[in-house]
Design a protein around this motif. Sequence first.
Motif, PDB file in Angstrom:
ATOM      1  N   ALA A 218       1.126  -1.220   0.002  1.00  0.00           N
ATOM      2  CA  ALA A 218      -0.037   0.047   0.013  1.00  0.00           C
ATOM      3  C   ALA A 218       0.771   1.258   0.119  1.00  0.00           C
ATOM      4  CB  ALA A 218      -0.990  -0.011   1.253  1.00  0.00           C
ATOM      5  N   ALA A 219       1.902   1.319   0.744  1.00  0.00           N
ATOM      6  CA  ALA A 219       2.896   2.293   0.864  1.00  0.00           C
ATOM      7  C   ALA A 219       3.471   2.835  -0.612  1.00  0.00           C
ATOM      8  CB  ALA A 219       3.986   2.113   2.001  1.00  0.00           C
ATOM      9  N   ALA A 220       3.957   1.492  -1.254  1.00  0.00           N
ATOM     10  CA  ALA A 220       4.526   1.556  -2.695  1.00  0.00           C
ATOM     11  C   ALA A 220       3.465   2.274  -3.461  1.00  0.00           C
ATOM     12  CB  ALA A 220       5.213   0.357  -2.944  1.00  0.00           C
ATOM     13  N   LEU A 221       2.025   1.883  -3.357  1.00  0.00           N
ATOM     14  CA  LEU A 221       0.974   2.241  -4.299  1.00  0.00           C
ATOM     15  C   LEU A 221       1.172   3.724  -3.907  1.00  0.00           C
ATOM     16  CD1 LEU A 221      -1.074   1.477  -6.311  1.00  0.00           C
ATOM     17  CD2 LEU A 221      -2.489   1.309  -4.139  1.00  0.00           C
ATOM     18  N   ALA A 222       0.851   4.180  -2.752  1.00  0.00           N
ATOM     19  CA  ALA A 222       0.337   5.552  -2.436  1.00  0.00           C
ATOM     20  C   ALA A 222       1.820   6.476  -3.112  1.00  0.00           C
ATOM     21  CB  ALA A 222       0.642   5.531  -1.215  1.00  0.00           C
ATOM     22  N   ALA A 223       3.081   5.879  -2.960  1.00  0.00           N
ATOM     23  CA  ALA A 223       4.260   6.856  -3.266  1.00  0.00           C
ATOM     24  C   ALA A 223       4.229   6.968  -4.964  1.00  0.00           C
ATOM     25  CB  ALA A 223       5.498   5.814  -2.949  1.00  0.00           C
TER      26      ALA A 223
ATOM     27  N   ARG B 203      11.273  -0.169   0.507  1.00  0.00           N
ATOM     28  CA  ARG B 203      12.327   0.554  -0.191  1.00  0.00           C
ATOM     29  C   ARG B 203      12.713  -0.080  -1.744  1.00  0.00           C
ATOM     30  NH1 ARG B 203      18.282   2.006   2.292  1.00  0.00           N
ATOM     31  NH2 ARG B 203      19.003   3.187   0.548  1.00  0.00           N
ATOM     32  N   VAL B 204      12.676  -1.474  -1.505  1.00  0.00           N
ATOM     33  CA  VAL B 204      13.009  -2.226  -2.650  1.00  0.00           C
ATOM     34  C   VAL B 204      11.752  -1.986  -3.639  1.00  0.00           C
ATOM     35  CG1 VAL B 204      13.242  -4.613  -3.382  1.00  0.00           C
ATOM     36  CG2 VAL B 204      14.102  -4.167  -1.422  1.00  0.00           C
ATOM     37  N   MET B 205      10.454  -2.175  -2.982  1.00  0.00           N
ATOM     38  CA  MET B 205       9.527  -2.017  -3.990  1.00  0.00           C
ATOM     39  C   MET B 205       9.572  -0.403  -4.694  1.00  0.00           C
ATOM     40  SD  MET B 205       6.258  -3.485  -1.831  1.00  0.00           S
ATOM     41  CE  MET B 205       6.075  -4.940  -1.373  1.00  0.00           C
ATOM     42  N   GLU B 206      10.036   0.528  -4.030  1.00  0.00           N
ATOM     43  CA  GLU B 206      10.016   2.134  -4.548  1.00  0.00           C
ATOM     44  C   GLU B 206      11.116   1.922  -5.615  1.00  0.00           C
ATOM     45  OE1 GLU B 206       8.804   4.557  -0.434  1.00  0.00           O
ATOM     46  OE2 GLU B 206      10.899   3.954  -0.952  1.00  0.00           O
ATOM     47  N   GLU B 207      12.171   1.003  -5.472  1.00  0.00           N
ATOM     48  CA  GLU B 207      13.421   1.246  -6.526  1.00  0.00           C
ATOM     49  C   GLU B 207      12.898   0.637  -7.586  1.00  0.00           C
ATOM     50  OE1 GLU B 207      16.193  -1.053  -4.487  1.00  0.00           O
ATOM     51  OE2 GLU B 207      16.891   0.749  -3.023  1.00  0.00           O
ATOM     52  N   ILE B 208      11.866  -0.373  -7.896  1.00  0.00           N
ATOM     53  CA  ILE B 208      11.130  -0.729  -8.770  1.00  0.00           C
ATOM     54  C   ILE B 208      10.217   0.169  -9.498  1.00  0.00           C
ATOM     55  CG2 ILE B 208       9.911  -2.493  -9.707  1.00  0.00           C
ATOM     56  CD1 ILE B 208      10.839  -4.615  -7.545  1.00  0.00           C
ATOM     57  N   ASN B 209       9.640   0.864  -8.617  1.00  0.00           N
ATOM     58  CA  ASN B 209       8.596   1.758  -9.028  1.00  0.00           C
ATOM     59  C   ASN B 209       8.844   2.999  -9.481  1.00  0.00           C
ATOM     60  OD1 ASN B 209       6.701  -0.252  -8.437  1.00  0.00           O
ATOM     61  ND2 ASN B 209       6.147   0.395  -6.528  1.00  0.00           N
ATOM     62  N   GLY B 210      10.302   3.585  -8.884  1.00  0.00           N
ATOM     63  CA  GLY B 210      10.594   4.865  -9.112  1.00  0.00           C
ATOM     64  C   GLY B 210       9.973   5.961  -8.254  1.00  0.00           C
ATOM     65  N   ALA B 211       9.470   5.537  -6.891  1.00  0.00           N
ATOM     66  CA  ALA B 211       9.079   6.697  -6.393  1.00  0.00           C
ATOM     67  C   ALA B 211       9.045   6.213  -4.967  1.00  0.00           C
ATOM     68  CB  ALA B 211       7.532   6.937  -6.603  1.00  0.00           C
ATOM     69  N   GLU B 212       9.290   7.333  -3.857  1.00  0.00           N
ATOM     70  CA  GLU B 212       9.583   7.121  -2.565  1.00  0.00           C
ATOM     71  C   GLU B 212       8.394   7.691  -1.870  1.00  0.00           C
ATOM     72  OE1 GLU B 212      13.159   8.363  -1.472  1.00  0.00           O
ATOM     73  OE2 GLU B 212      14.299   7.106  -2.364  1.00  0.00           O
ATOM     74  N   LEU B 213       7.924   7.193  -0.589  1.00  0.00           N
ATOM     75  CA  LEU B 213       6.742   7.866   0.202  1.00  0.00           C
ATOM     76  C   LEU B 213       7.625   8.669   1.442  1.00  0.00           C
ATOM     77  CD1 LEU B 213       3.834   7.956   0.493  1.00  0.00           C
ATOM     78  CD2 LEU B 213       4.043   5.912   2.209  1.00  0.00           C
ATOM     79  N   HIS B 214       7.396   9.690   1.475  1.00  0.00           N
ATOM     80  CA  HIS B 214       7.948  10.624   2.503  1.00  0.00           C
ATOM     81  C   HIS B 214       6.843  11.248   3.386  1.00  0.00           C
ATOM     82  CE1 HIS B 214      12.287  10.776   1.230  1.00  0.00           C
ATOM     83  NE2 HIS B 214      11.681  10.386   0.128  1.00  0.00           N
ATOM     84  N   ARG B 215       7.118  11.548   4.643  1.00  0.00           N
ATOM     85  CA  ARG B 215       6.122  12.133   5.657  1.00  0.00           C
ATOM     86  C   ARG B 215       5.540  13.455   4.869  1.00  0.00           C
ATOM     87  NH1 ARG B 215       4.332  11.308  10.722  1.00  0.00           N
ATOM     88  NH2 ARG B 215       6.043  10.021  11.009  1.00  0.00           N
TER      89      ARG B 215
END
Length: 296
Positions: free
Chosen positions: A189-194, A284-296
């Motif tokens: 869910a976090a990776a999707l949101a990012a 973090r691994v999912m974010e690297e695949i997706n090219g987007a990070e979730l920050h506060r």
Amino acid sequence: MKRVGVVGLGDMGSGLAKNLIKNGFEVTGLDLAPARVEAFCAMGGKPAANVEEVGQNADAVFVMVMNGNQAKAVILGERGLVSHMPKGSAIIMTATIKPSEVKEIGVALEGSGISLIDSPVSGGFPGAQGGTLTMMAAGQPSILDEFKPVMDAVSKTIHRVGENAGDGQVMKACLQTLIGSIFGATFEAAALAAKAGVKGQALYDVFSTSGAGCGVANTALEHIIDRKFEGTGSGIGTMHKDLTISLDMAEEIGVPMFMASTAMQIFHQGKSKYPEGDNWVCTRVMEEINGAELHR
């Protein structure tokens, strides 16, 4: 009974020792890492040179090691606890290992005069350090009654889940199946949101006040949006190991595990890429695949 031992002074074991000392017990501890032993001594603990010394100076010993082989070596080895603890004492298995392994230990202790309390714990690093762990204790009622003061020193809640060695580990395997699955869903869910451009704080506010909000998901999401992927006291290797135990048990008794199997693959990818990271590093691994990070 004032003499207690702790074998394994890592994130969890150091918390056990801290709270035992706080509650007036004389604590003898052992760990292979000099820095952990030094920290233990600073809190008032008595260091041991080997397992034999722990056993000779304790009426109850908490075993908080990483796996079953280590547990069996500590308890049943040539210089293990079984050969050096006094009769009437108890070994409290707080490590999470396979049910079959703790059953093996239980059989080996029969006739030794040393009791086994199979009691894995939940609550992680905060629970261990704060003395608020949940214990899943299995043992003979009279033994659980006798050693309750020792267990009370490190826990907030003690559930009596059975009388036989292995009963505690079975309960922990069921619990970790659920926790691992919640983690996996939270990471996705976090990776999707990012990727969709959602702000981390907004996601946390919604999740934590909804029906999906719970300690497991909230803690994971907080660490993700604060980018804390190491040093939070929840090393990925532990959950990876615990899910392995759950899936092995399910295979043994013939239970399909769809969610836990998927969660295991998520943790496997995180551990493969960042073996020294904490659970949240899977995102973090999912974010690297997706090219987007979730920050506060």
